[in-house]
Scaffold this motif. Structure first.
Motif, PDB file in Angstrom:
ATOM      1  N   LYS A   9      24.323  17.715  45.147  1.00 49.77           N
ATOM      2  CA  LYS A   9      25.226  18.754  44.675  1.00 49.77           C
ATOM      3  C   LYS A   9      24.939  20.049  45.410  1.00 49.77           C
ATOM      4  O   LYS A   9      23.785  20.476  45.527  1.00 49.77           O
ATOM      5  CB  LYS A   9      25.045  18.975  43.167  1.00 49.77           C
ATOM      6  N   PHE A  11      26.551  24.217  46.079  1.00 54.14           N
ATOM      7  CA  PHE A  11      27.491  25.274  45.757  1.00 54.14           C
ATOM      8  C   PHE A  11      27.672  26.095  47.035  1.00 54.14           C
ATOM      9  O   PHE A  11      26.762  26.813  47.454  1.00 54.14           O
ATOM     10  CB  PHE A  11      26.973  26.153  44.621  1.00 54.14           C
ATOM     11  N   THR A  42      21.518  22.458  36.801  1.00 53.57           N
ATOM     12  CA  THR A  42      22.578  21.797  37.559  1.00 53.57           C
ATOM     13  C   THR A  42      22.536  20.290  37.359  1.00 53.57           C
ATOM     14  O   THR A  42      23.570  19.644  37.154  1.00 53.57           O
ATOM     15  CB  THR A  42      22.457  22.133  39.059  1.00 53.57           C
ATOM     16  N   ARG A  45      23.832  19.551  33.927  1.00 56.26           N
ATOM     17  CA  ARG A  45      25.284  19.722  33.859  1.00 56.26           C
ATOM     18  C   ARG A  45      26.019  18.577  34.559  1.00 56.26           C
ATOM     19  O   ARG A  45      27.103  18.161  34.121  1.00 56.26           O
ATOM     20  CB  ARG A  45      25.681  21.068  34.465  1.00 56.26           C
ATOM     21  N   CYS A  46      25.430  18.049  35.609  1.00 54.35           N
ATOM     22  CA  CYS A  46      26.026  16.881  36.271  1.00 54.35           C
ATOM     23  C   CYS A  46      25.942  15.648  35.369  1.00 54.35           C
ATOM     24  O   CYS A  46      26.902  14.874  35.270  1.00 54.35           O
ATOM     25  CB  CYS A  46      25.317  16.610  37.599  1.00 54.35           C
ATOM     26  N   GLU A  51      29.537  19.495  35.395  1.00 54.68           N
ATOM     27  CA  GLU A  51      29.689  19.661  36.839  1.00 54.68           C
ATOM     28  C   GLU A  51      29.906  18.286  37.451  1.00 54.68           C
ATOM     29  O   GLU A  51      29.396  17.281  36.927  1.00 54.68           O
ATOM     30  CB  GLU A  51      28.444  20.294  37.478  1.00 54.68           C
ATOM     31  N   SER A  52      30.644  18.236  38.549  1.00 62.15           N
ATOM     32  CA  SER A  52      30.832  16.966  39.260  1.00 62.15           C
ATOM     33  C   SER A  52      29.806  16.842  40.380  1.00 62.15           C
ATOM     34  O   SER A  52      29.317  17.842  40.911  1.00 62.15           O
ATOM     35  CB  SER A  52      32.248  16.892  39.844  1.00 62.15           C
TER      36      SER A  52
END
Length: 211
Positions: A9, A11, A42, A45-46, A51-52
């Motif tokens: 992941k 950003f 993160t 959240r994934c 989050e994707s």
């Protein structure tokens, strides 16, 4: 068992997770421990669908949940947020029964009975008509846990559950999490506090910022 396989992941140009693979045993408490910027939240959240992934796979009991939304996974993966995210215009009982009645389509009577049982378990039986502004930080934390549990998730995620509380309350939070251990629920806890982690962890995953 919950598994993540080769998850990455970013950003923008900043890579947060790079080809990460871990397993989270059913019935156990897994702590994701590390400093700020290490990708703990993160990763959580994934896992929860907030989050994707850029790439990788999320499996729960062999079912592929990769990049499904948090709403789609709400009956499988619950989240206790760092800032609690209770609805200020609803009392404690209303906060807890809202999602089960709207998402799981439970009757108000059934959802209320379940909510009262959890409030009793968490020592909040006398707070069901209180509003969030009337609660202490520790009480809000327990209401947030009860609300997540009301969806009967197979995985329960906590994002820094002690960070918004007075330092002396970390032991109380640890006790609550330990008391919620169940063969049917995987608990995943993100924290930067090694002492808190040591109190609750069956398994610890250490993360560091990518340089």
């Amino acid at each position: 068992m919950l598994e993540i396989k080769n998850v990455s992941k970013s950003f923008g140009d900043k890579k947060i997770l790079d080809n990460v693979s871990h397993s989270f045993p059913m019935g156990k408490i897994t702590v994701i421990l590390g400093p700020s910027g290490g990708g703990k939240t993160t990763l959580l959240r994934c896992i929860s669908g907030l989050e994707s992934f850029d790439k990788g796979q999320l499996l729960l009991g062999g079912e592929d949940l990769t990049n499904k939304s948090h709403q789609a996974n709400s009956g499988k993966i619950g989240v206790v947020f760092q800032d609690f995210q209770l609805f200020p215009h609803l009392n404690v009982l209303e906060n807890i029964i809202l999602a089960p009645t709207m998402v799981l389509k439970k009757s108000k009577e059934e959802a209320t009975e379940k909510a009262r049982s959890m409030l009793g378990l968490l020592g909040l039986s006398d707070k069901e008509e209180a509003y969030p502004f009337e609660l202490s930080g520790g009480q809000k934390q327990r209401v947030a846990i009860a609300r997540a549990l009301a969806m009967e998730p197979r995985v329960l995620c906590y994002d820094e559950p002690t960070s918004a509380l007075d330092p002396g309350l970390s032991g109380d939070v640890a006790e609550v999490i330990l008391n919620l251990k169940s063969p049917n629920v995987t608990q995943i806890v993100v924290t930067h506090d090694p002492i808190f982690a040591e109190k609750i962890a069956d398994k610890t995953i250490r993360v560091e910022p990518i340089k």
